[in-house]
Design a protein around this motif. Structure first.
Motif, short mmCIF file in Angstrom:
data_model
loop_
_atom_site.label_atom_id
_atom_site.label_comp_id
_atom_site.label_asym_id
_atom_site.label_seq_id
_atom_site.Cartn_x
_atom_site.Cartn_y
_atom_site.Cartn_z
N THR A 275 28.92 48.51 36.93
CA THR A 275 28.02 48.35 35.79
C THR A 275 27.24 47.06 35.94
O THR A 275 27.80 46.01 36.29
N ASN A 277 24.65 44.43 33.94
CA ASN A 277 24.11 43.99 32.66
C ASN A 277 23.31 42.71 32.89
O ASN A 277 23.88 41.64 33.14
N SER A 314 32.10 45.12 36.58
CA SER A 314 30.87 44.85 35.84
C SER A 314 30.27 43.54 36.33
O SER A 314 30.98 42.56 36.59
N SER A 316 27.42 40.81 35.16
CA SER A 316 26.59 40.35 34.06
C SER A 316 25.87 39.08 34.48
O SER A 316 26.45 38.21 35.14
#
Length: 541
Positions: A275, A277, A314, A316
């Motif tokens: 993911t 972000n 993830s 970010s």
């Protein structure tokens, strides 16, 4: 400092001796030291034996003056004077056994001079000043000290000699390693040039999204391999503690996406999610080392992929309160124990859940992050491991902040200008041709310098791309002969096409002095080719 302390010894000697005696000895001692040091600069004893003998004489004079004062103090009735004389002789023997022992003839000269003056002082006191005083004990002490110092000098000299030989062997091995790495880097750039060059050419001609996506991954992988080759060339600087950082205008979000796109197939193949972000406040352009950022992210994602068995990772990115680019890579793996939070950043250290690897990725990434004005830290989370990478983003002036898109074939056209590609490897010529035809250029080829010279003399092209590492007549000799041709052939533009990154980093003034008009580094990149063509040729409107 040694000269200052020696002068201090002469000042102390005036407490027991007439002032003029230490003064004369100090002047002669200092003059001898100065002359000896001047003569020893860039001295080659084998070629300058006379000069070398004078340096030995200056050592004998300096040690003689120093020990002469100690001998005169020994004649004094005060026991303090005799203690001072003993201490001075001891100090000079220690200096001979340590510093002078590096070059044994110098040490032996000083040792012999000190020994002669010390024995003379004892004999003078015994037979002139105190004929009834026993002299055997001082002479035995002198003999014992002389033997001990002689043994120590030889031992220290042997140690220094062995250290010198070991250092020379290490330097020779380091030079051999550097030559090997440079040669390997040069050889690897040939196939990499084909992969990257032809990949860019196919990418430019591709129209289907699926095909473009696959080609973009191939090109990105080849670029990463090129970064590794650049790291090999920077190895010596890194070993010396200098981490080369090259800030340049780039888009931080785009760089993060490119690394994530490169690793997404590997995560999906392992049944994991990746993911991404990215905060909206990330600047579209900023000054930082994009290659080093990709290297750090590659290490972190590779590390997360190895330690995560289920769930996902993830990534970010945002600007923190200090204005730094902050990137967090969090996984759903077993995490890192609190007592290993710092140990995992040490070279060759891995955690208890270690898997295959060298244990260098985190330590290298932290060093790079700190060199870029940031850091790499482990953030404790209830589940999994989270690494926070920070680095400084330098703001760019408005004129520079505009997108720096590489020149593309549809934007530049050179109206059929002729380019001669000179390279002994057919693959390199094919790659160069694939780049050049996109700009409407007519390409000719030559596999050696002799063929190139004949074609240039017969019909000079508009531009010559010249490989500098050809067998037989290399690029430098070919260039020299080109410049020796009659006009107008001698004035054609010649650009080096080389795997030598050091040549590419030379200034434009240095290239001009060597007869070159520019330089292209292998593997050829489309933005570099387009930029160079725009500099060397006049595109059509």
């Amino acid at each position: 400092m040694r000269v200052i302390l020696t002068l201090l010894v002469y000042v102390i000697g005036t407490s027991y001796l007439p002032f003029w005696i230490p003064l004369v000895l100090a002047v002669i001692d200092t003059a001898a030291e100065y002359i000896g040091l001047r003569l020893m600069r860039e001295l080659d004893p084998a070629r300058q034996p006379g000069r070398y003998l004078v340096t030995l004489g200056m050592i004998a004079v300096a040690e003689g003056c120093y020990t002469a004062q100690a001998g005169l103090l020994w004649q004094h009735d005060s026991p303090y004077a005799k203690a001072l004389a003993t201490g001075l002789v001891t100090l000079t023997l220690l200096q001979l056994a340590s510093v002078r022992a590096i070059h044994l003839p110098h040490a032996m000269t000083g040792w012999l001079t000190t020994l002669v003056f010390a024995i003379a002082a004892v004999l003078v006191e015994a037979f002139i000043d105190s004929p009834d005083a026993p002299s055997a004990v001082p002479l035995i002490c002198i003999a014992g000290a002389a033997w001990f110092v002689l043994t120590t000098m030889r031992s220290n000299h042997g140690m220094h000699d062995a250290m010198t030989r070991d250092r020379q062997a290490a330097q020779a091995a380091d030079r051999a390693k550097s030559r090997f790495l440079a040669q390997i880097s040069h050889e690897l750039r040939t196939p990499l040039n084909a992969i990257l060059g032809l990949g860019h050419a196919e990418l430019a001609a591709s129209i289907t999204p699926e095909r473009r996506e696959r080609l973009e991954l191939i090109v990105a992988s080849a670029r990463s391999l090129g970064v590794m080759l650049d790291d090999i060339l920077d190895l010596s600087a890194i070993e010396e503690g200098r981490t080369p950082i090259r800030p340049a205008p780039a888009d931080p979000a785009a760089e993060i996406r490119s690394v994530a796109a490169l690793y997404r197939p590997f995560f999906e193949g392992a049944g994991l999610t990746l993911t991404l972000n990215l905060a909206a406040d990330l600047p579209p352009r900023a000054g930082f080392d994009a290659q080093r950022l990709r290297q750090c992210l590659t290490n972190l994602l590779s590390n997360a992929l190895k330690h995560t068995r289920s769930g996902g990772v993830s990534v970010s990115a945002q600007r923190d309160l200090a204005g730094l680019l902050s990137i967090e890579v969090a996984d759903s793996g077993p995490g890192v124990a609190l007592d290993e939070a710092e140990a995992i950043f040490e070279p060759f250290r891995q955690g208890k859940t270690a898997v295959a690897g060298t244990g260098l990725g985190l330590s290298i990434s932290r060093a790079l992050a700190r060199a870029m004005g940031g850091d790499l830290r482990l953030i404790q989370r209830p589940r999994g491991a989270c690494f926070r990478l920070t680095l400084r983003l330098d703001p760019l002036p408005r004129a520079i902040a505009a997108p720096d898109t590489p020149p593309r074939a549809e934007r530049l056209h050179f109206g059929g200008a002729r380019v001669l590609i000179v390279d002994d490897i057919a693959t390199n010529r094919l790659v160069a041709r694939a780049h050049l035809v996109l700009y409407g250029l007519r390409c000719e080829e030559a596999a050696d310098g002799e063929t190139a010279l004949a074609r240039i003399a017969a019909d000079p092209p508009d531009l010559v791309l010249l490989d500098m590492a050809m067998p037989g007549m290399d690029g430098a000799e070919t260039l020299r002969r080109i410049r020796a041709l009659p006009p107008p052939a001698n004035r054609i533009r010649v650009v080096a096409m080389t795997a030598d990154a050091t040549l590419a980093t030379r200034s434009q003034h240095g290239l001009a002095q060597g007869g070159l008009d520019g330089c292209l580094t292998k593997p050829l990149l489309p933005e570099a080719v387009g930029r160079l063509l725009a500099e060397q040729l006049s595109p059509l409107p």
